[in-house]
Design a protein around this motif. Structure first.
Motif, short mmCIF file in Angstrom:
data_model
loop_
_atom_site.label_atom_id
_atom_site.label_comp_id
_atom_site.label_asym_id
_atom_site.label_seq_id
_atom_site.Cartn_x
_atom_site.Cartn_y
_atom_site.Cartn_z
N ALA A 47 0.83 -1.20 0.00
CA ALA A 47 0.00 0.00 0.00
C ALA A 47 0.86 1.26 0.00
O ALA A 47 0.61 2.20 -0.77
CB ALA A 47 -0.93 -0.02 1.21
N ASP A 48 1.88 1.28 0.85
CA ASP A 48 2.74 2.46 0.93
C ASP A 48 3.60 2.62 -0.33
O ASP A 48 3.89 3.74 -0.76
CB ASP A 48 3.63 2.38 2.16
N THR A 49 4.02 1.51 -0.92
CA THR A 49 4.83 1.58 -2.14
C THR A 49 4.03 2.11 -3.32
O THR A 49 4.50 2.93 -4.11
CB THR A 49 5.40 0.19 -2.48
N TYR A 50 2.78 1.64 -3.43
CA TYR A 50 1.96 1.99 -4.59
C TYR A 50 1.02 3.17 -4.33
O TYR A 50 0.24 3.55 -5.22
CB TYR A 50 1.16 0.77 -5.06
N PRO A 65 -7.82 -7.79 -0.49
CA PRO A 65 -7.62 -6.96 -1.69
C PRO A 65 -6.15 -6.83 -2.12
O PRO A 65 -5.87 -6.44 -3.25
CB PRO A 65 -8.17 -5.59 -1.27
N TYR A 66 -5.22 -7.15 -1.22
CA TYR A 66 -3.80 -7.02 -1.50
C TYR A 66 -3.16 -8.39 -1.79
O TYR A 66 -2.37 -8.52 -2.73
CB TYR A 66 -3.09 -6.37 -0.31
N ILE A 67 -3.49 -9.38 -0.95
CA ILE A 67 -3.03 -10.76 -1.14
C ILE A 67 -4.25 -11.64 -0.93
O ILE A 67 -4.63 -11.94 0.22
CB ILE A 67 -1.90 -11.13 -0.15
N GLY A 68 -4.89 -12.03 -2.00
CA GLY A 68 -6.21 -12.63 -1.90
C GLY A 68 -6.24 -14.13 -2.01
O GLY A 68 -5.20 -14.81 -2.00
N TRP A 69 -7.42 -14.66 -2.10
CA TRP A 69 -7.62 -16.06 -2.40
C TRP A 69 -7.46 -16.26 -3.90
O TRP A 69 -7.69 -15.33 -4.69
CB TRP A 69 -9.01 -16.51 -1.96
N PRO A 70 -7.11 -17.47 -4.33
CA PRO A 70 -6.92 -17.69 -5.77
C PRO A 70 -8.15 -17.37 -6.62
O PRO A 70 -8.01 -17.02 -7.79
CB PRO A 70 -6.57 -19.18 -5.84
N LYS A 71 -9.35 -17.46 -6.07
CA LYS A 71 -10.57 -17.20 -6.84
C LYS A 71 -10.94 -15.72 -6.89
O LYS A 71 -11.85 -15.34 -7.63
CB LYS A 71 -11.75 -17.98 -6.24
N ASP A 72 -10.26 -14.88 -6.12
CA ASP A 72 -10.64 -13.47 -6.02
C ASP A 72 -10.30 -12.70 -7.30
O ASP A 72 -9.26 -12.93 -7.93
CB ASP A 72 -9.92 -12.80 -4.85
N PHE A 76 -7.30 -3.78 -6.58
CA PHE A 76 -6.43 -2.66 -6.94
C PHE A 76 -5.65 -3.04 -8.20
O PHE A 76 -4.65 -3.77 -8.11
CB PHE A 76 -5.47 -2.33 -5.81
N PRO A 77 -6.07 -2.58 -9.37
CA PRO A 77 -5.41 -3.02 -10.60
C PRO A 77 -3.95 -2.61 -10.70
O PRO A 77 -3.18 -3.21 -11.46
CB PRO A 77 -6.24 -2.34 -11.70
N GLU A 78 -3.54 -1.61 -9.93
CA GLU A 78 -2.15 -1.17 -9.99
C GLU A 78 -1.20 -2.11 -9.24
O GLU A 78 0.02 -2.04 -9.41
CB GLU A 78 -2.00 0.26 -9.45
#
Length: 269
Positions: A47-50, A65-72, A76-78
């Protein structure tokens, strides 16, 4: 179902690894190995980097939203696409042609000394499983009674040990004890393995956010309880007498890979 049948089922019927090709990096963790902690710190650093908002809590749902489940789907497209799992990989992960076809990503494999895992898991879930320490240590070969026990750990250890042996460059082994000693170094190593350039100050901020005191202020009221539980008994006390006899017998019977651990000596961290 016998233990051998459960191993066969894990090795040949779990096709979740086929989803991994959609990701830039994949975090695989054994149970009770600092999963919430590592994910939360890495999410804060991302979050801080991007330049996006940090997760509100350290809970699984807050960090998804940052490190999700494989189905997610991506939130955040960036951000690079990252996922995590406790998965035991299909035999496809052992074959070079299958790995190339599935475009398997680089893996960060987070593990912890089995003694610490078992003690932490029992302390966390004792209210739910409602068995004493010795009964829990005996485990369940069918894999139905507990979320994690010595039989589950052996299945996880052996499969990822096989994959690591066959494709060492694809696996970054991350030991919990090493992360405790140098959390900034661990975050940087994972990022480099995944080809992500985390800002140094973002890593520093993530480590500060990942202290137990700081995380205690970020507890999700809707998340599972006892994530920050503190075990009351030492490992030396827990793994003594009959308990050590049970543990030693299971370890010698079940484990084929050690992932860098001396199973019979309690860790210092």
């Amino acid at each position: 179902m016998t233990y051998a049948a459960r191993v066969w089922n894990d090795n040949w019927m779990n096709f979740s690894v086929l989803r991994h090709g959609a990701f830039d990096g994949f975090l695989v963790t054994s149970k009770n190995s600092g999963t919430h902690w590592v994910k939360y710190m890495f999410a804060v650093a991302l979050a801080d980097t991007y330049g996006i908002e940090r997760p509100k809590y350290f809970s699984e749902n807050a960090v998804r939203p940052y490190i999700g489940w494989p189905k997610d789907d991506p939130v955040f497209p960036e951000l690079p696409r990252l996922a995590f799992s406790h998965t035991i990989p299909h035999r496809l992960a052992d074959w070079g042609w299958a790995r190339r076809l599935a475009r398997l990503p680089p893996y960060a494999l987070c593990v912890r000394h089995p003694m610490s895992i078992l003690a932490s898991h029992h302390a966390k879930w004792e209210y739910d499983i409602q068995v004493d320490w010795l009964e829990y240590l005996k485990g369940d070969p069918d894999g139905k009674r507990y979320r994690c026990d010595l039989y589950w750990l052996a299945r996880f250890w052996n499969r990822w040990g096989e994959v690591e042996t066959a494709f060492p460059a694809s696996i970054l082994r991350v030991q919990y004890e090493g992360t405790r000693a140098d959390p900034a170094g661990t975050l940087d190593a994972i990022a480099r393995h995944w080809g992500i350039a985390l800002k140094p100050d973002a890593i520093t901020a993530a480590v500060a956010a990942g202290t137990k005191d700081a995380m205690a202020l970020k507890v999700d009221p809707d998340a599972e309880p006892n994530v920050l539980q503190n075990r009351q008994q030492s490992l030396e006390t827990l793994f003594s007498g009959e308990a050590m006899d049970i543990y030693t017998a299971r370890v010698r019977e079940l484990f084929r890979h050690d992932l860098g651990y001396d199973f019979l000596t309690p860790p210092k961290a």
